[in-house]
Every structure is written in C-alpha cells, then in structure tokens.
Enzyme design. Sequence first.
Site, PDB file in Angstrom:
ATOM      1  N   GLY A  97      63.876 -23.500 -11.776  1.00 15.90           N
ATOM      2  CA  GLY A  97      62.982 -22.393 -11.450  1.00 15.90           C
ATOM      3  C   GLY A  97      63.226 -21.805 -10.073  1.00 15.90           C
ATOM      4  CE  LYS A 137      63.126 -12.749   1.372  1.00 12.13           C
ATOM      5  NZ  LYS A 137      63.540 -14.036   0.761  1.00 12.13           N
ATOM      6  N   GLY A 148      58.875 -16.330   3.307  1.00 12.49           N
ATOM      7  CA  GLY A 148      57.778 -16.995   2.583  1.00 12.49           C
ATOM      8  C   GLY A 148      56.678 -17.404   3.531  1.00 12.49           C
ATOM      9  CB  VAL A 155      60.699 -11.843   6.277  1.00 11.53           C
ATOM     10  CG1 VAL A 155      61.989 -12.537   6.711  1.00 11.53           C
ATOM     11  CG2 VAL A 155      60.914 -10.355   6.145  1.00 11.53           C
ATOM     12  CD  GLU A 213      54.440 -13.734   9.339  1.00  9.90           C
ATOM     13  OE1 GLU A 213      54.001 -13.394  10.429  1.00  9.90           O
ATOM     14  OE2 GLU A 213      55.627 -14.065   9.157  1.00  9.90           O
ATOM     15  CB  VAL A 261      52.624 -13.960  -4.247  1.00 11.65           C
ATOM     16  CG1 VAL A 261      51.998 -13.896  -2.861  1.00 11.65           C
ATOM     17  CG2 VAL A 261      54.098 -14.339  -4.146  1.00 11.65           C
ATOM     18  CG  ASP A 280      65.490 -11.970  -1.446  1.00  9.53           C
ATOM     19  OD1 ASP A 280      64.381 -11.588  -1.838  1.00  9.53           O
ATOM     20  OD2 ASP A 280      65.635 -12.900  -0.612  1.00  9.53           O
TER      21      ASP A 280
END
Lengths: 414, 414
Positions: free
Chosen positions: A182, A200, A129, A127, A124, A12, A196
């Site tokens: 990936g 979220k 992406g 959650v 932002e 990121v 995960d």
Amino acid sequence: MINIAIFGYGVVGTGVAEVIRTNSHSIANKSGEEIFVKKIVDIRDITDSPDINILTKDAEEVFRDDSISIVVETIGGIGAAYEITKRALSSGRHVVTSNKELVATFGPELLTLAKENGVHYLFEASVGGGIPIIRPLYSCLAANEIDGITGILNGTTNYILTKMSKEGSDFSAALKEAQAKGYAEADPTADVEGHDACRKIAILSSIAYNQFVDYKNIVTEGITKISAADMMYAEELGAVIKLVALSKYIGDKIYARVSPCMVSKEYILSNVNDVFNAIVVSGNAIGEAMFYGPGAGKLPTASAVVADVIDIVKNIDSNSRISWKINGENNTFDPMKAETSFFIRVKPAEKNTAKESIEKIFGGSNFVEIPEAGLSGEIAFVVPKQAEGLTFEGIEKLKAQGAVLETLNVIRML
Amino acid sequence: MINIAIFGYGVVGTGVAEVIRTNSHSIANKSGEEIFVKKIVDIRDITDSPDINILTKDAEEVFRDDSISIVVETIGGIGAAYEITKRALSSGRHVVTSNKELVATFGPELLTLAKENGVHYLFEASVGGGIPIIRPLYSCLAANEIDGITGILNGTTNYILTKMSKEGSDFSAALKEAQAKGYAEADPTADVEGHDACRKIAILSSIAYNQFVDYKNIVTEGITKISAADMMYAEELGAVIKLVALSKYIGDKIYARVSPCMVSKEYILSNVNDVFNAIVVSGNAIGEAMFYGPGAGKLPTASAVVADVIDIVKNIDSNSRISWKINGENNTFDPMKAETSFFIRVKPAEKNTAKESIEKIFGGSNFVEIPEAGLSGEIAFVVPKQAEGLTFEGIEKLKAQGAVLETLNVIRML
C-alpha cells in the site's frame, strides 16, 4: 467554539476527523477554543463511518452555514478542490489543505484571494506529510536567508530505493512489493517519475525564497531507470541512491531539480530510509538543519492539517502571512549551466579505446570497477563537477565517435 | 520600527547583533517591521566591536527608554539574568532568551509574570541551539498528544563520544581535543556530567506535557565513566553510545532521565555525530519526527533568538502563549520503577561461578564477549527490561555473594 468542515473524506480527511475527535481536549487547551467538525462533504456513497451523522454530498450545506469558519480541503487534484477552495476563501472562510498539486499550481492566486478576504490559506500537510517543514521555514528559520533545500520528499520512491539497496532487488520487484504494502498506487507514475517530489520542492522553494517557483520549470527525473547494478556501484562509491529534490540560489536565479542522486553515506540524508522523508534546510545563520519524519500516512498528514487549523484558531482575526510574488519572466536557473558531478555507465565498442576517449573528453574522470560483479562489458566512471550541458555533450561526442555504443545510466552525485 | 536591547554581549549576544545586521532586509520583510538593536548592555570593558556605539554598562539606559519594547537576555546564569528578566517583563517589555538555566529554574514564575504583563517570554534558543524545537513542539505538533521525547541535547558530549567511538580514544583524550577545539569549556562539568542536557530535557518536557518538570527531579548521569572498552562492546552489540536525554509519560507521571545509552545503529539518533544535536518527538498522530541541527554556536543560536524576536514582532499585541502549571507534588515517575534494559560489565571472583550467579539473578541475560579485545578478566552481559531498582539490587546481590568483585560499568540500552 470553532466549527470546521472537511471536504473530501479519503485517507487524509478521515484522519483529520479522527485526530480532532481523539485529541479534542488537548487541542482545545492549545488553541484556546473547542474545535468541532460540523460537516464533512464527499460525493461518494459512504455508509459505514463514525462520522455518518455529519456526512453530506451537498457542499451548499457548508456554504449556507455561517457558523463554519474553517474549511479543510482534502479532496486532492486541481478540479473540484480548486473551485471549493476559491469559493471558501471568497466567502471569508479560512482554508487548510494537504493538496500539493493545487498549491503548486494555483498557490499565488489562492494566497492572493486569501489575503483579499482577510483569511488564511495554509498547507503544512502538502509537503513532508506529518513533518513540520512549511512553518519552520517561514517562522522558526525566519532570521535566516535560506540558501538551499535538499530533501527526500517522496516516501514511495524512498521505500523502493531502500529495498533495492538493502536486498539487491531490481526496480520492478521493489515496486511490486511497495504496491502490495500500500505504499505505491496501482498507477505509480506520479511517484516513480518524480512528479510528486517536483510539486513539493516547488512549494518549499516558493516559501523559502519568497517567490513563486513554477513546478513546470523544475528538471524532473524519476527512478525507473535505476538498476541493481547502479546500487552496487553506489556501494562501491560509499554512497546510496536516493531520489533527491533540491533547490538553491545560483546568482539571483533559483536552480531546482528532482533526480536520483548518489548520496555519500557520510551525509545525514543517506540514513533516511523506507517511507520516511527528510528535508535539509541551509540558512546563512543556522548552517544546516534537518527535519525528519513520516512523509505520508493518514494520521501523520492529519497531524499537519490539524496543526494548521489550530494555528488559524489562535490567529483567527489575522490573515494570510504568506504571499508569493510571481516574476513575469522565468526565475529559474538554466539547468544546463548548473555544475554537477555525474556517475556514468556506458557500453563501449572496445574498452581501452573507449577509456582513452573518455579521458580525453572528460579529463580527470575516475573509473569505477567492481570485478566480482560481472559487469565487465561496461565502463563506469565519475565525471567531476562541471556544467551539466558540457557533460551531456561529452556523452553525445563519445557516441558520435563510435567509442561508446550505448549509455547505460547517468546519475548525479550529490 | 521595533527597537530591541541585548543584555550580555558574549558569544550569543554578538551573534544576535550580527544576524540582525546581516539579514536586516529579509527580517524586515518577514516580520513586517524593521528591527533595530538600539542598546547593548554588558558590564565588561569592550573596546573593539562593530557595536561600540550602542554598547553601555548601564542597564538604566534601556529601562529609561520607552521606545525599547523587546529585551534579548543572553547573559546566562540565574543571577543578573533573573533580575533583568523580571524587570523587563514587569516593565511591559517582551523578553527573548537563550538561557536554559534560567528557564529551567524560574520558568513558571517568569511565564506567569509575562502573562500578567501582557508580554511574551520566549526561549527557543535555550534548547538545541539553532534547531527549531520549542515552537514545533507547541505549534507544529499541536494536534498531537506528545508521548515522549528522546534527544541528543549536548554537543560537547556528543563530540567526545563520537571521537571515542570512531577513533578508539579514551574519555580524557577526547575531552582534551574537545577543549582544544573550543567545543568544551575549561571546566567541562556542566556538559560531561549531564547537567546541561538535564536542564534542556526539563524545558522540552515542560513544553510537551504542558506542566513544569523540575530538573531537580531528573535522574542525571554523565559520560565520564565511559571507556574505550565500552565503545568496543557497543560495536559488538550493533550500537553506539550516546548521551541520551529522554522523557515520557508512564501512567500519569512523567519519567525523565539523562544518561549514556547504547543506541542501536538502526535507530536514526545513532547517526547524529560530532557537535550536532537531534530531538525525536513521539506523538499520537505523527508517530515520530526528528529535528536535527547545530546544537550550539554563535550564529545558529542567534538564529533561534532572532526567530523569537520576529515572532514577537508579528504578534506584538498578544501575550505569552505558554504557561507551565506547577503540580504541588512531584509529578515525576519513580526512576527505580522505570523499566530499562542494561548492559553491565563486572570483574568476577571466578568467571564460571559468577556467570552462574548472574544467570540465577538476572534470568535471561545475554553474555557479550569480544575475544580479540583483551578483556578476558571481565564479564559483560545484557539484562533484559525490568524495573531499574531490581537490576541495581541484583548487582548488589552479586557483590554481596562475593561472585563479583567490582562493577566496571552499567550502561542503559535505549
């Protein structure tokens, strides 16, 4: 000109630097200021990078530099990220993050710290992406009282389930393919066990209901038990199986859970496939709106981070608009009392006797059979909506009576 | 406390009053101020209404009242609405509207006027009803350069096409049903001829590309020629027919059009049914994101209007963040040069000769046949992507040669 620093030069972090570099002109247009990445901090040895000149291992270079007013935290986890965030906020710097774990764990504290220091703490990208969802929830849908949220919030599991559904493959084969592409990590636990998605939905719920929803109170079930047979039954029921995260008000409590669900093909979420995410928001004025897009990935996630940076630049003199009240007591609804319909597969001692017992215990159960599927050694049935605790008790009774030898799977119907 | 006035007490205006009344507590929480509807202006005689005490026919009651700082314009059209809006902005009042016609026609002038007077002119509700799309475009996706927008922007036509597709009904029967259900007006022209969607894609494009796109330059085709036979061919091609509004950059020009399109069932927009709207936005960082929800209706549209009001209250001292540059020349791409694939149905003079002519003129055309559909008197084929002008010329050639007697329909492939 606004100077920013990026902490954490992973997927990121590199994306953020790249988006700011590539779109510098239009970003300056929209934010009214040029945005300039002055420092990138990462403790690893990085030798080959377009950002080599501004990379440093020393966080002090940022904190000594008063010209840096915004910190982007893309370190991840709740260790160094937590310390860096606290220090940045305390020093009067705005912070933008994609770190769901940190927000879900220390959100109330960090938001309070931001407010005390007159700065923003925005997340932002934590959650969905690249999907705009946090800002729509508190801004675009501000006229609504939000009743509920239902989402597919994890791309890895959605990829695996889509694969299983379309190709009839089993979980471990689909997981291996996701890893090869990936889309899943070597240790896929956080994704496939639902952790995960749980962080979220905790964040979305905290925003939607304007009170902190602790992820530790959210019922969380992963997809590791989903089999090719379950997928066949889903098809028979006109549904697909998705890992669904949801929350809603029940009375004045919040009910939240993450679990595989049978989702009717008529429902818009059933068409969200592969690594895509989508969130349906129900409000008392809008009815339902859905936000759909790439739930992960370098540039999409960076897009959300940079949107937060631009928002801060446009509102540089105001401070955090979000605050999460913490109720002293548990503000979540007792999950055993939530009313849910279930799809259940069991291995009977003797089929007809077991069916009689099932009908006695569950009343109007509908048996599901797929004669051609070679699943004759089991009984599958749908239990109508009732308190989840009652259904779980019913299953235990069936076992105690000896009518059922084994539970093969128990899947919620959405 | 912030006082607002509503001009136009029709469907949306009553909805705005209702949403503010119902959700007053949470709205005050989110905006930091109580929002109070002080006056509602409507020139009609209204006797039965929960807002009877604040209804007036006299606009002066608003303009004399300095305590009213926000005007909601839900009159519609470009007559009185235009005058009221100019007057409100000139008097230093913020204006929020749901009026797509006014924004698409006088947007640049009204935005400039807002800026000059240090106030906001916001119009989230003008596109996509309750769906948050304007704000996501200029705020949530601000880190992106927007490459394109593809949307289903008109609920009436989407309802009719969904009906035709699912039930095999023809256009006029589906239209009648839409009218009976209140989804289509007695005079359905603006919807079924694509004018409504045209205004909306003009507004979205102007926001996305940060320059005014004049709706008069947008190729616009409605759905009145779509037949049950077309729907059968769509099914055969693995597609559905939708009224698609789209725009994208081609070079430095903007290409925009509204027309029925064959949309592959694999594409997420194909699943947007009934009166729902959806907009797919492509950006250079996010890839694609979709926004889905109710495209019309009293409370959804009011939800978008009130979100704008709340946004103004939170930023009451700033002014309009949007401005639309007008290029002196036409900034749209020559539609005849846009490359599109087409589905074409013709009535041949003689079938085999016509097929030969079609192959000669269009090269790699794929013929589509549905033997069981009783459409043997025609030829249907797909022309691969090429400049639209070339395809239209090709059709004229077929007619001039006498190979084709009549064009039955020409539908774009998305």
